[in-house]
Write a protein that holds these residues in place. Sequence first.
Motif, PDB file in Angstrom:
ATOM      1  N   GLN A  39      38.007  35.369  36.640  1.00 33.88           N
ATOM      2  CA  GLN A  39      37.270  36.004  36.720  1.00 33.88           C
ATOM      3  C   GLN A  39      35.846  35.144  35.397  1.00 33.88           C
ATOM      4  O   GLN A  39      36.162  35.298  33.938  1.00 33.88           O
ATOM      5  N   ALA A  40      34.831  34.741  35.798  1.00 32.93           N
ATOM      6  CA  ALA A  40      34.161  34.266  35.472  1.00 32.93           C
ATOM      7  C   ALA A  40      32.951  35.478  34.605  1.00 32.93           C
ATOM      8  O   ALA A  40      32.786  35.870  35.728  1.00 32.93           O
ATOM      9  N   PRO A  41      31.455  34.756  33.998  1.00 35.43           N
ATOM     10  CA  PRO A  41      31.338  35.901  33.124  1.00 35.43           C
ATOM     11  C   PRO A  41      29.976  36.035  34.447  1.00 35.43           C
ATOM     12  O   PRO A  41      29.764  35.475  35.295  1.00 35.43           O
ATOM     13  N   GLY A  42      29.826  37.389  34.734  1.00 30.21           N
ATOM     14  CA  GLY A  42      28.717  38.253  35.985  1.00 30.21           C
ATOM     15  C   GLY A  42      29.260  37.567  37.438  1.00 30.21           C
ATOM     16  O   GLY A  42      28.598  38.495  38.379  1.00 30.21           O
ATOM     17  N   LYS A  43      30.586  37.172  37.499  1.00 25.42           N
ATOM     18  CA  LYS A  43      31.354  37.272  39.646  1.00 25.42           C
ATOM     19  C   LYS A  43      32.057  38.193  39.102  1.00 25.42           C
ATOM     20  O   LYS A  43      32.894  39.121  38.214  1.00 25.42           O
ATOM     21  N   GLU A  44      32.754  38.726  40.603  1.00 34.31           N
ATOM     22  CA  GLU A  44      34.163  39.314  41.365  1.00 34.31           C
ATOM     23  C   GLU A  44      35.365  38.486  40.356  1.00 34.31           C
ATOM     24  O   GLU A  44      35.254  37.307  40.128  1.00 34.31           O
ATOM     25  N   ARG A  45      36.041  39.103  40.187  1.00 34.77           N
ATOM     26  CA  ARG A  45      37.641  38.491  39.969  1.00 34.77           C
ATOM     27  C   ARG A  45      38.090  38.209  40.953  1.00 34.77           C
ATOM     28  O   ARG A  45      38.447  38.545  42.304  1.00 34.77           O
ATOM     29  N   GLU A  46      38.591  37.060  40.960  1.00 34.34           N
ATOM     30  CA  GLU A  46      38.736  35.957  42.386  1.00 34.34           C
ATOM     31  C   GLU A  46      39.892  35.527  42.875  1.00 34.34           C
ATOM     32  O   GLU A  46      40.975  35.440  41.136  1.00 34.34           O
ATOM     33  N   GLY A  47      41.236  35.409  43.221  1.00 36.33           N
ATOM     34  CA  GLY A  47      42.699  35.340  43.284  1.00 36.33           C
ATOM     35  C   GLY A  47      42.741  34.012  43.311  1.00 36.33           C
ATOM     36  O   GLY A  47      41.535  33.154  43.945  1.00 36.33           O
ATOM     37  N   ILE A  48      43.652  33.769  42.971  1.00 37.33           N
ATOM     38  CA  ILE A  48      43.606  31.873  43.093  1.00 37.33           C
ATOM     39  C   ILE A  48      44.434  31.537  44.041  1.00 37.33           C
ATOM     40  O   ILE A  48      44.749  30.694  44.655  1.00 37.33           O
ATOM     41  N   CYS A  49      46.075  31.814  43.140  1.00 41.13           N
ATOM     42  CA  CYS A  49      47.535  31.337  43.529  1.00 41.13           C
ATOM     43  C   CYS A  49      48.224  32.585  43.745  1.00 41.13           C
ATOM     44  O   CYS A  49      48.356  33.553  42.682  1.00 41.13           O
ATOM     45  N   SER A  50      49.642  33.217  43.886  1.00 42.04           N
ATOM     46  CA  SER A  50      50.442  33.885  44.292  1.00 42.04           C
ATOM     47  C   SER A  50      52.083  33.621  44.782  1.00 42.04           C
ATOM     48  O   SER A  50      51.812  32.165  45.086  1.00 42.04           O
ATOM     49  N   ILE A  51      53.558  33.610  44.024  1.00 44.35           N
ATOM     50  CA  ILE A  51      54.004  33.723  43.758  1.00 44.35           C
ATOM     51  C   ILE A  51      55.075  34.425  43.968  1.00 44.35           C
ATOM     52  O   ILE A  51      55.039  35.146  43.674  1.00 44.35           O
ATOM     53  N   SER A  52      56.416  33.963  45.302  1.00 49.19           N
ATOM     54  CA  SER A  52      57.228  35.069  45.053  1.00 49.19           C
ATOM     55  C   SER A  52      58.872  34.292  44.580  1.00 49.19           C
ATOM     56  O   SER A  52      58.636  32.560  45.062  1.00 49.19           O
ATOM     57  N   PRO A  53      58.984  34.505  42.775  1.00 46.95           N
ATOM     58  CA  PRO A  53      59.732  33.555  42.166  1.00 46.95           C
ATOM     59  C   PRO A  53      61.432  33.990  43.085  1.00 46.95           C
ATOM     60  O   PRO A  53      62.191  32.836  42.903  1.00 46.95           O
ATOM     61  N   THR A  54      61.995  34.472  43.246  1.00 48.98           N
ATOM     62  CA  THR A  54      62.681  34.848  44.399  1.00 48.98           C
ATOM     63  C   THR A  54      62.654  33.663  44.989  1.00 48.98           C
ATOM     64  O   THR A  54      64.296  33.181  45.363  1.00 48.98           O
ATOM     65  N   ASP A  55      62.201  33.510  46.078  1.00 50.81           N
ATOM     66  CA  ASP A  55      62.558  32.402  46.809  1.00 50.81           C
ATOM     67  C   ASP A  55      61.715  31.390  47.232  1.00 50.81           C
ATOM     68  O   ASP A  55      61.900  30.162  47.794  1.00 50.81           O
ATOM     69  N   GLY A  56      60.534  30.867  46.061  1.00 51.03           N
ATOM     70  CA  GLY A  56      59.771  30.112  45.561  1.00 51.03           C
ATOM     71  C   GLY A  56      58.350  30.064  46.718  1.00 51.03           C
ATOM     72  O   GLY A  56      58.199  28.945  46.591  1.00 51.03           O
ATOM     73  N   SER A  57      58.594  30.504  48.009  1.00 51.73           N
ATOM     74  CA  SER A  57      57.350  30.435  48.155  1.00 51.73           C
ATOM     75  C   SER A  57      55.972  30.737  47.974  1.00 51.73           C
ATOM     76  O   SER A  57      55.827  31.887  46.694  1.00 51.73           O
ATOM     77  N   THR A  58      54.847  29.897  47.948  1.00 52.72           N
ATOM     78  CA  THR A  58      54.122  29.851  47.178  1.00 52.72           C
ATOM     79  C   THR A  58      52.758  30.157  48.140  1.00 52.72           C
ATOM     80  O   THR A  58      52.797  29.594  49.268  1.00 52.72           O
ATOM     81  N   TYR A  59      51.276  30.868  48.012  1.00 53.34           N
ATOM     82  CA  TYR A  59      50.258  30.777  48.274  1.00 53.34           C
ATOM     83  C   TYR A  59      49.007  30.900  47.674  1.00 53.34           C
ATOM     84  O   TYR A  59      49.219  30.883  46.397  1.00 53.34           O
ATOM     85  N   TYR A  60      47.954  29.466  47.941  1.00 52.36           N
ATOM     86  CA  TYR A  60      47.119  29.684  47.368  1.00 52.36           C
ATOM     87  C   TYR A  60      45.574  29.905  48.572  1.00 52.36           C
ATOM     88  O   TYR A  60      46.298  29.692  49.558  1.00 52.36           O
ATOM     89  N   ALA A  61      44.202  29.983  47.640  1.00 49.89           N
ATOM     90  CA  ALA A  61      43.076  30.374  48.567  1.00 49.89           C
ATOM     91  C   ALA A  61      43.032  29.761  48.422  1.00 49.89           C
ATOM     92  O   ALA A  61      43.336  28.464  48.282  1.00 49.89           O
ATOM     93  N   ASP A  62      42.222  29.039  50.068  1.00 54.55           N
ATOM     94  CA  ASP A  62      41.603  28.055  50.787  1.00 54.55           C
ATOM     95  C   ASP A  62      40.639  26.660  48.974  1.00 54.55           C
ATOM     96  O   ASP A  62      41.214  26.198  49.640  1.00 54.55           O
ATOM     97  N   SER A  63      40.031  27.809  48.721  1.00 58.47           N
ATOM     98  CA  SER A  63      39.082  27.073  47.349  1.00 58.47           C
ATOM     99  C   SER A  63      39.896  26.163  46.850  1.00 58.47           C
ATOM    100  O   SER A  63      39.323  26.055  45.813  1.00 58.47           O
TER     101      SER A  63
END
Length: 128
Positions: A39-63
């Motif tokens: 979250q940058a000043p004056g902006k909404e909180r945005e997602g970057i990436c996430s992970i499922s540690p169990t199987d290692g699968s990862t997901y990223y926001a396009d940007s």
Amino acid sequence: EVQLVESGGGVVRAGGSLRLSCAASGFTFDDRAVGWFRQAPGKEREGICSISPTDGSTYYADSMKGRFTISSDNAKNTVYLQMNSLKPEDTAVYYCATAPRGLILPRQPLARASFGSWGQGTQVTVSS
């Protein structure tokens, strides 16, 4: 008690790198996903990436694809965010959060409302 503690933030020059850590306690990774948001000043909180540690699968926001890499060390119950080629616009408070794995994966890996537990955040400042 679920607890997440971020560390590794700081001041870095443009083009530099940082690795953030998210130390988790009070739960296991077995049925959880962990995400990074900012979250940058004056902006909404945005997602970057996430992970499922169990199987290692990862997901990223396009940007966010290309410069950010999420990983986990399950033995340490820790998730990392490697950030390369940092830009001044990456300046923000970075948060990690956890959500039930089945609730968000694979269709909504960065559904902010589904992440019920959050860390306190760590400041990243990129100077030009």
